[in-house]
Design an enzyme around this catalytic site. Structure first.
Site, mmCIF file in Angstrom:
data_model
loop_
_atom_site.group_PDB
_atom_site.id
_atom_site.type_symbol
_atom_site.label_atom_id
_atom_site.label_comp_id
_atom_site.label_asym_id
_atom_site.label_seq_id
_atom_site.Cartn_x
_atom_site.Cartn_y
_atom_site.Cartn_z
ATOM 1 N N CYS A 109 0.806 -1.223 0.000
ATOM 2 C CA CYS A 109 0.000 0.000 0.000
ATOM 3 C C CYS A 109 0.842 1.277 0.000
ATOM 4 O O CYS A 109 0.311 2.365 -0.212
ATOM 5 C CB CYS A 109 -0.961 0.003 1.177
ATOM 6 N N HIS A 161 -2.989 7.292 1.996
ATOM 7 C CA HIS A 161 -3.461 5.956 1.622
ATOM 8 C C HIS A 161 -4.841 5.736 2.218
ATOM 9 O O HIS A 161 -5.075 6.012 3.401
ATOM 10 C CB HIS A 161 -2.484 4.898 2.134
ATOM 11 N N ASN A 165 -10.077 -0.016 0.150
ATOM 12 C CA ASN A 165 -8.618 0.018 0.148
ATOM 13 C C ASN A 165 -8.130 -0.614 -1.154
ATOM 14 O O ASN A 165 -8.231 -1.823 -1.340
ATOM 15 C CB ASN A 165 -8.087 -0.751 1.361
#
Length: 325
Positions: free
Chosen positions: A119, A252, A282
């Site tokens: 990520c 993020h 996500n």
């Protein structure tokens, strides 16, 4: 005269299929997994995410995002010098997804390779591209974050399968005498690899080990809030940049509570934090460029704004990039 790499265009691509919390909970109920749409939204801020159909791949998403970024910048694929693509879910073991994108969009003169930092991948890839451009290795670059995490999900594990989605985002960078990327700061701590991982591997034609994503959610939350705040402040100090000069945070998109906690550390009001986790879930390496593209399309971020891009993910990895748009 100082050379900078400036963002001239952004792009995004989401799969065709949007999946609401209710649709997902209905599917999970059929698998014997109990959860609710309200539970997901309350704990994460997520309302929906996008999942790839079988004919949609990491490469098709990344290519579409890259072409959009080039179109916005008014550039052609054959002009591209460098492609750095961040992903943890490549379509093949090799060649790299970046090389598949290079072939697909016709960027035949570009150096192309993948970066794997989960990520944090886009922030890592942006830092690598910026460094290569400053070193004279390229005059421009496509930086792409693209992931298909739906193919890593264990649909019996409600602590992870409700969180993730698929997508791709891209930026086109070009050398400039005007400040663009002001500074970058990357970090890793392999001792924390156990709190977020996917341990499976190919061996002898078979998958060895656990092929699914596993996460210790509480540990990831604590680490993310702590390290993102520290990373931002350390970067600002190295650049003699004041907190009050920051216009927007594009973090993020993992969990809305993490976003809120980091914003509080940076003394930013919530309207200065770009949030897309509610619509995308996500999307790992794609989340930061997707959120940046959204903010630009909505004219939330404008030319001259100071924007902090942040990633945090498995490895454990994290990092910050300060950009003047």
């Amino acid at each position: 005269m100082a050379q900078y790499s400036s963002i001239l265009g952004t792009g995004a691509c989401l799969p065709r299929r949007a999946v609401s919390n209710q649709e997902l909970t209905d599917f999970l109920a059929a698998q014997g997994v109990e959860t609710s749409a309200d539970w997901i939204e309350t704990r994460t801020g997520i309302k929906q995410r996008y999942f790839c159909d079988p004919d949609e791949t990491n490469t098709t998403l990344a290519s579409a995002a890259a072409l959009q970024a080039l179109k916005i910048a008014g550039r052609k694929a054959e002009q591209v010098d460098l492609i750095v693509l961040a992903t943890s879910t490549p379509d093949q073991i090799f060649p790299s997804t970046a090389c598949l994108v290079q072939a697909g969009i016709g960027a035949h003169h570009a150096v192309a390779f993948d970066v794997q930092a989960v990520c944090s991948g886009f922030v890592y890839a942006l830092t690598v591209a910026d460094a290569m451009m400053r070193a004279g290795q390229a005059n421009n670059a496509l930086v792409i974050g693209s992931d298909v995490f739906s193919r890593l999900m264990d649909w019996q594990d409600r602590t992870t399968c409700v969180l993730f989605g698929d997508g791709a985002g891209a930026v086109y960078l070009e050398k400039s005498t005007e400040p663009g990327i002001l500074g970058c700061r990357l970090h890793s701590d392999g001792r924390l690899g156990h709190i977020l991982n996917a341990k499976g591997r190919m061996e002898g034609g078979k998958i060895q080990g656990d092929p699914f994503l596993r996460m210790d959610g509480q540990s990831v939350f604590r680490q993310a809030v702590s390290v993102l705040g520290e990373s931002a402040l350390a970067l600002f100090q190295s650049l003699d940049f004041q907190l009050g000069e920051l216009d927007f945070l594009v973090p993020h998109q993992a969990n809305v509570r993490i976003l809120q906690a980091v914003a509080k550390k940076l003394k930013l009001s919530e309207d200065r934090v770009v949030v897309t986790v509610d619509q995308h879930g996500n999307t790992s390496a794609a989340s930061v460029p997707l959120a940046l593209n959204h903010a630009l399309e909505q004219k939330l971020i404008k030319k001259g704004d100071n924007v902090l891009l942040q990633g945090v993910g498995g490895g454990f990895t994290w990092g910050s990039v300060l950009v003047r748009m």
